[in-house]
Design a protein around this motif. Structure first.
Motif, PDB file in Angstrom:
ATOM      1  N   ILE A  82      13.395  30.065  73.589  1.00  0.00           N
ATOM      2  CA  ILE A  82      14.718  29.554  73.983  1.00  0.00           C
ATOM      3  C   ILE A  82      14.879  29.676  75.506  1.00  0.00           C
ATOM      4  O   ILE A  82      15.353  28.749  76.179  1.00  0.00           O
ATOM      5  N   ARG A  83      14.430  30.804  76.059  1.00  0.00           N
ATOM      6  CA  ARG A  83      14.501  30.986  77.509  1.00  0.00           C
ATOM      7  C   ARG A  83      13.595  29.996  78.222  1.00  0.00           C
ATOM      8  O   ARG A  83      13.956  29.432  79.261  1.00  0.00           O
ATOM      9  N   ALA A  84      12.407  29.787  77.659  1.00  0.00           N
ATOM     10  CA  ALA A  84      11.475  28.840  78.286  1.00  0.00           C
ATOM     11  C   ALA A  84      12.103  27.450  78.349  1.00  0.00           C
ATOM     12  O   ALA A  84      12.005  26.758  79.371  1.00  0.00           O
ATOM     13  N   ALA A  85      12.765  27.046  77.259  1.00  0.00           N
ATOM     14  CA  ALA A  85      13.356  25.703  77.211  1.00  0.00           C
ATOM     15  C   ALA A  85      14.378  25.526  78.336  1.00  0.00           C
ATOM     16  O   ALA A  85      14.358  24.520  79.066  1.00  0.00           O
ATOM     17  N   ALA A  86      15.259  26.515  78.502  1.00  0.00           N
ATOM     18  CA  ALA A  86      16.299  26.408  79.534  1.00  0.00           C
ATOM     19  C   ALA A  86      15.670  26.368  80.931  1.00  0.00           C
ATOM     20  O   ALA A  86      16.040  25.553  81.781  1.00  0.00           O
ATOM     21  N   LYS A  87      14.677  27.244  81.143  1.00  0.00           N
ATOM     22  CA  LYS A  87      14.032  27.282  82.470  1.00  0.00           C
ATOM     23  C   LYS A  87      13.280  25.985  82.752  1.00  0.00           C
ATOM     24  O   LYS A  87      13.297  25.467  83.866  1.00  0.00           O
ATOM     25  N   MET A  88      12.601  25.464  81.724  1.00  0.00           N
ATOM     26  CA  MET A  88      11.841  24.225  81.920  1.00  0.00           C
ATOM     27  C   MET A  88      12.753  23.081  82.370  1.00  0.00           C
ATOM     28  O   MET A  88      12.383  22.289  83.240  1.00  0.00           O
ATOM     29  N   GLY A  89      13.941  23.009  81.780  1.00  0.00           N
ATOM     30  CA  GLY A  89      14.881  21.954  82.171  1.00  0.00           C
ATOM     31  C   GLY A  89      15.173  22.022  83.663  1.00  0.00           C
ATOM     32  O   GLY A  89      15.162  21.002  84.369  1.00  0.00           O
ATOM     33  N   CYS A  90      15.429  23.236  84.161  1.00  0.00           N
ATOM     34  CA  CYS A  90      15.728  23.421  85.595  1.00  0.00           C
ATOM     35  C   CYS A  90      14.501  23.103  86.446  1.00  0.00           C
ATOM     36  O   CYS A  90      14.603  22.420  87.475  1.00  0.00           O
ATOM     37  N   ILE A  91      13.348  23.602  86.014  1.00  0.00           N
ATOM     38  CA  ILE A  91      12.108  23.386  86.786  1.00  0.00           C
ATOM     39  C   ILE A  91      11.798  21.891  86.899  1.00  0.00           C
ATOM     40  O   ILE A  91      11.437  21.388  87.957  1.00  0.00           O
ATOM     41  N   LEU A  92      11.974  21.177  85.781  1.00  0.00           N
ATOM     42  CA  LEU A  92      11.661  19.741  85.784  1.00  0.00           C
ATOM     43  C   LEU A  92      12.585  18.975  86.721  1.00  0.00           C
ATOM     44  O   LEU A  92      12.237  17.908  87.230  1.00  0.00           O
ATOM     45  N   ALA A  93      13.783  19.534  86.948  1.00  0.00           N
ATOM     46  CA  ALA A  93      14.734  18.894  87.873  1.00  0.00           C
ATOM     47  C   ALA A  93      14.512  19.375  89.304  1.00  0.00           C
ATOM     48  O   ALA A  93      15.221  18.950  90.222  1.00  0.00           O
ATOM     49  N   GLY A  94      13.582  20.301  89.506  1.00  0.00           N
ATOM     50  CA  GLY A  94      13.341  20.821  90.853  1.00  0.00           C
ATOM     51  C   GLY A  94      14.454  21.739  91.343  1.00  0.00           C
ATOM     52  O   GLY A  94      14.711  21.823  92.546  1.00  0.00           O
ATOM     53  N   ALA A  95      15.115  22.431  90.413  1.00  0.00           N
ATOM     54  CA  ALA A  95      16.258  23.288  90.791  1.00  0.00           C
ATOM     55  C   ALA A  95      15.793  24.505  91.590  1.00  0.00           C
ATOM     56  O   ALA A  95      14.662  24.978  91.428  1.00  0.00           O
ATOM     57  N   GLU A  96      16.688  25.020  92.439  1.00  0.00           N
ATOM     58  CA  GLU A  96      16.350  26.228  93.205  1.00  0.00           C
ATOM     59  C   GLU A  96      16.235  27.425  92.252  1.00  0.00           C
ATOM     60  O   GLU A  96      16.824  27.418  91.158  1.00  0.00           O
ATOM     61  N   SER A  97      15.503  28.454  92.681  1.00  0.00           N
ATOM     62  CA  SER A  97      15.171  29.557  91.763  1.00  0.00           C
ATOM     63  C   SER A  97      16.412  30.321  91.282  1.00  0.00           C
ATOM     64  O   SER A  97      16.439  30.846  90.176  1.00  0.00           O
ATOM     65  N   ARG A  98      17.459  30.341  92.104  1.00  0.00           N
ATOM     66  CA  ARG A  98      18.725  30.989  91.705  1.00  0.00           C
ATOM     67  C   ARG A  98      19.253  30.348  90.404  1.00  0.00           C
ATOM     68  O   ARG A  98      19.733  31.033  89.501  1.00  0.00           O
ATOM     69  N   LEU A  99      19.115  29.039  90.292  1.00  0.00           N
ATOM     70  CA  LEU A  99      19.619  28.349  89.090  1.00  0.00           C
ATOM     71  C   LEU A  99      18.678  28.550  87.900  1.00  0.00           C
ATOM     72  O   LEU A  99      19.128  28.642  86.754  1.00  0.00           O
ATOM     73  N   VAL A 100      17.368  28.613  88.184  1.00  0.00           N
ATOM     74  CA  VAL A 100      16.414  28.893  87.091  1.00  0.00           C
ATOM     75  C   VAL A 100      16.756  30.266  86.497  1.00  0.00           C
ATOM     76  O   VAL A 100      16.760  30.449  85.277  1.00  0.00           O
ATOM     77  N   ARG A 101      17.083  31.222  87.369  1.00  0.00           N
ATOM     78  CA  ARG A 101      17.429  32.575  86.891  1.00  0.00           C
ATOM     79  C   ARG A 101      18.717  32.575  86.078  1.00  0.00           C
ATOM     80  O   ARG A 101      18.826  33.234  85.052  1.00  0.00           O
ATOM     81  N   ALA A 102      19.684  31.779  86.513  1.00  0.00           N
ATOM     82  CA  ALA A 102      20.963  31.710  85.784  1.00  0.00           C
ATOM     83  C   ALA A 102      20.744  31.085  84.396  1.00  0.00           C
ATOM     84  O   ALA A 102      21.322  31.536  83.391  1.00  0.00           O
ATOM     85  N   ALA A 103      19.899  30.043  84.354  1.00  0.00           N
ATOM     86  CA  ALA A 103      19.599  29.398  83.065  1.00  0.00           C
ATOM     87  C   ALA A 103      18.907  30.404  82.143  1.00  0.00           C
ATOM     88  O   ALA A 103      19.180  30.466  80.930  1.00  0.00           O
ATOM     89  N   ASP A 104      18.033  31.209  82.735  1.00  0.00           N
ATOM     90  CA  ASP A 104      17.304  32.218  81.966  1.00  0.00           C
ATOM     91  C   ASP A 104      18.289  33.250  81.391  1.00  0.00           C
ATOM     92  O   ASP A 104      18.179  33.659  80.231  1.00  0.00           O
ATOM     93  N   GLU A 105      19.258  33.652  82.227  1.00  0.00           N
ATOM     94  CA  GLU A 105      20.261  34.629  81.768  1.00  0.00           C
ATOM     95  C   GLU A 105      21.077  34.057  80.606  1.00  0.00           C
ATOM     96  O   GLU A 105      21.327  34.735  79.607  1.00  0.00           O
ATOM     97  N   TYR A 106      21.503  32.807  80.759  1.00  0.00           N
ATOM     98  CA  TYR A 106      22.258  32.131  79.686  1.00  0.00           C
ATOM     99  C   TYR A 106      21.437  32.127  78.398  1.00  0.00           C
ATOM    100  O   TYR A 106      21.902  32.535  77.332  1.00  0.00           O
ATOM    101  N   ALA A 107      20.173  31.703  78.522  1.00  0.00           N
ATOM    102  CA  ALA A 107      19.344  31.532  77.328  1.00  0.00           C
ATOM    103  C   ALA A 107      18.977  32.874  76.693  1.00  0.00           C
ATOM    104  O   ALA A 107      18.864  32.971  75.465  1.00  0.00           O
ATOM    105  N   ALA A 108      18.805  33.903  77.527  1.00  0.00           N
ATOM    106  CA  ALA A 108      18.484  35.225  76.973  1.00  0.00           C
ATOM    107  C   ALA A 108      19.646  35.717  76.104  1.00  0.00           C
ATOM    108  O   ALA A 108      19.437  36.236  74.994  1.00  0.00           O
ATOM    109  N   ALA A 109      20.866  35.516  76.597  1.00  0.00           N
ATOM    110  CA  ALA A 109      22.042  35.956  75.831  1.00  0.00           C
ATOM    111  C   ALA A 109      22.212  35.099  74.563  1.00  0.00           C
ATOM    112  O   ALA A 109      22.451  35.625  73.467  1.00  0.00           O
ATOM    113  N   VAL A 110      22.052  33.780  74.722  1.00  0.00           N
ATOM    114  CA  VAL A 110      22.166  32.888  73.554  1.00  0.00           C
ATOM    115  C   VAL A 110      21.079  33.224  72.524  1.00  0.00           C
ATOM    116  O   VAL A 110      21.337  33.282  71.314  1.00  0.00           O
ATOM    117  N   GLY A 111      19.872  33.477  73.009  1.00  0.00           N
ATOM    118  CA  GLY A 111      18.753  33.782  72.108  1.00  0.00           C
ATOM    119  C   GLY A 111      18.979  35.069  71.335  1.00  0.00           C
ATOM    120  O   GLY A 111      18.678  35.148  70.134  1.00  0.00           O
TER     121      GLY A 111
END
Ligand code: GRG
Length: 295
Positions: free
Chosen positions: A186-215
């Motif tokens: 679940i965390r990988a999925a959220a991070k991959m979405g950000c990475i594929l969009a070229g998002a800055e690492s701060r946002l990849v980390r936020a997506a990871d935090e969201y997905a870790a809690a959701v997971g």
């Protein structure tokens, strides 16, 4: 593809999976039938939706992210097919239908899982997929998915699960097992979405935090549903954790504290979304829906 609503996400993912794993007249057509049987059996598609939504939220091209979203669902489906095998959980029902091995036999189910795992990487690393997002982002996303699916992630979690069978395990072990088994993908999925969009690492980390809690919440809800879910909505029998004498969040915390933990984690997930400047209503809704899901 602009940012789209849930049913359109489901249709886009379903159509793409149908194309990636076609009905075929090849000699191994039975293998393709077994792969399609589980892949197109109507799962919730949470993981591919996370790829697409985070990609859109970070301003990426969702059409180009679609093969990567499908790859995550292929790996998820492989894990369910193998998890149901007699040598693992030996479950006869999945997604409201007889499990893959019940219909196709153990050997074909094993191969269907193997082939879905491999096809995930074939799909992400085709020249078309690489062309859509660029080689750097494609490689990074595929690497994140590989790490999440393997011995440090989902497969590792399954190994901890097997090791813990028939034993009372402490909360720490249960949490580690679920972080690997359920959380990693679940965390990988959220991070991959950000990475594929070229998002800055701060946002990849936020997506990871969201997905870790959701997971984490997702797994607790899974345990709750195994006690008080409805077999028809779930598409599988309840009570299997108890039958197998598994330690779960419900058995360790009790039903009330387990429910409170789900609510706390859902709040944590929603707070992590504050990092994103765009509209996060969909992801907030998803976290809230998953907290009260019945399947
Ligand atoms: C065999 C390598 C290997 C791994 C199996 C993920 C896993 C490890 C097993 C699944 C067992 C299980 C029921 C875990 C609980 C949480 C979970 C992953 C539930 C299924 O995911 P959903 O609810 O399924 O997203 P759908 O069918 O909606 O896609």
């Amino acid at each position: 593809m602009g940012r789209i609503d849930h049913s359109l996400y489901l249709a886009a993912v379903g159509d793409a999976l149908d194309r990636y794993v076609p009905v075929t007249s090849l000699m191994q057509s039975e293998l393709f039938r077994a792969m399609r049987y589980s892949l197109l059996a109507g799962g919730k598609r949470i993981r591919p939706v996370l790829v697409l939504e985070f990609c859109g939220l970070c301003g990426g091209d969702q059409e180009a992210a679609l093969p990567f979203a499908c790859a995550v669902e292929m790996i998820h489906t492989y894990s369910l097919i193998h998890d149901d095998l007699p040598c693992m959980d030996n479950d006869a029902m999945r997604r409201g239908k007889p499990s893959n091995h019940v219909v196709f036999g153990e050997a074909q189910a094993l191969l269907a899982g193997d082939s879905l795992l491999t096809m995930a990487f074939e799909t992400m690393l085709s020249s078309e997929s690489i062309g859509g997002v660029g080689a750097q982002r494609a490689a990074e996303a595929a690497g994140v998915l590989a790490a999440a699916a393997g011995a440090y992630g989902m497969a590792g979690g399954q190994a901890i699960d097997l090791m813990s069978e028939g034993k009372k395990i402490p909360m720490e072990t249960l949490q580690k097992m679920d972080e690997c088994k359920t959380g990693a993908l679940i965390r990988a999925a959220a991070k991959m979405g950000c990475i594929l969009a070229g998002a800055e690492s701060r946002l990849v980390r936020a997506a990871d935090e969201y997905a870790a809690a959701v997971g984490f919440a997702f797994q607790i809800v899974d345990d709750i549903l195994d006690v008080q879910g409805d077999e028809k909505s779930l598409g599988k029998p309840i009570g299997s954790d108890r039958e197998k004498d598994k330690s779960t969040y419900v058995s360790l915390l009790g039903m009330e504290r387990a429910g409170n933990a789900v609510r706390g984690l859902t709040d944590t997930a929603c707070k992590a979304l504050h990092a994103f400047p765009g509209d996060t209503a969909y992801l907030r809704g998803l976290a809230e829906e998953l907290a009260v899901r019945d399947r």
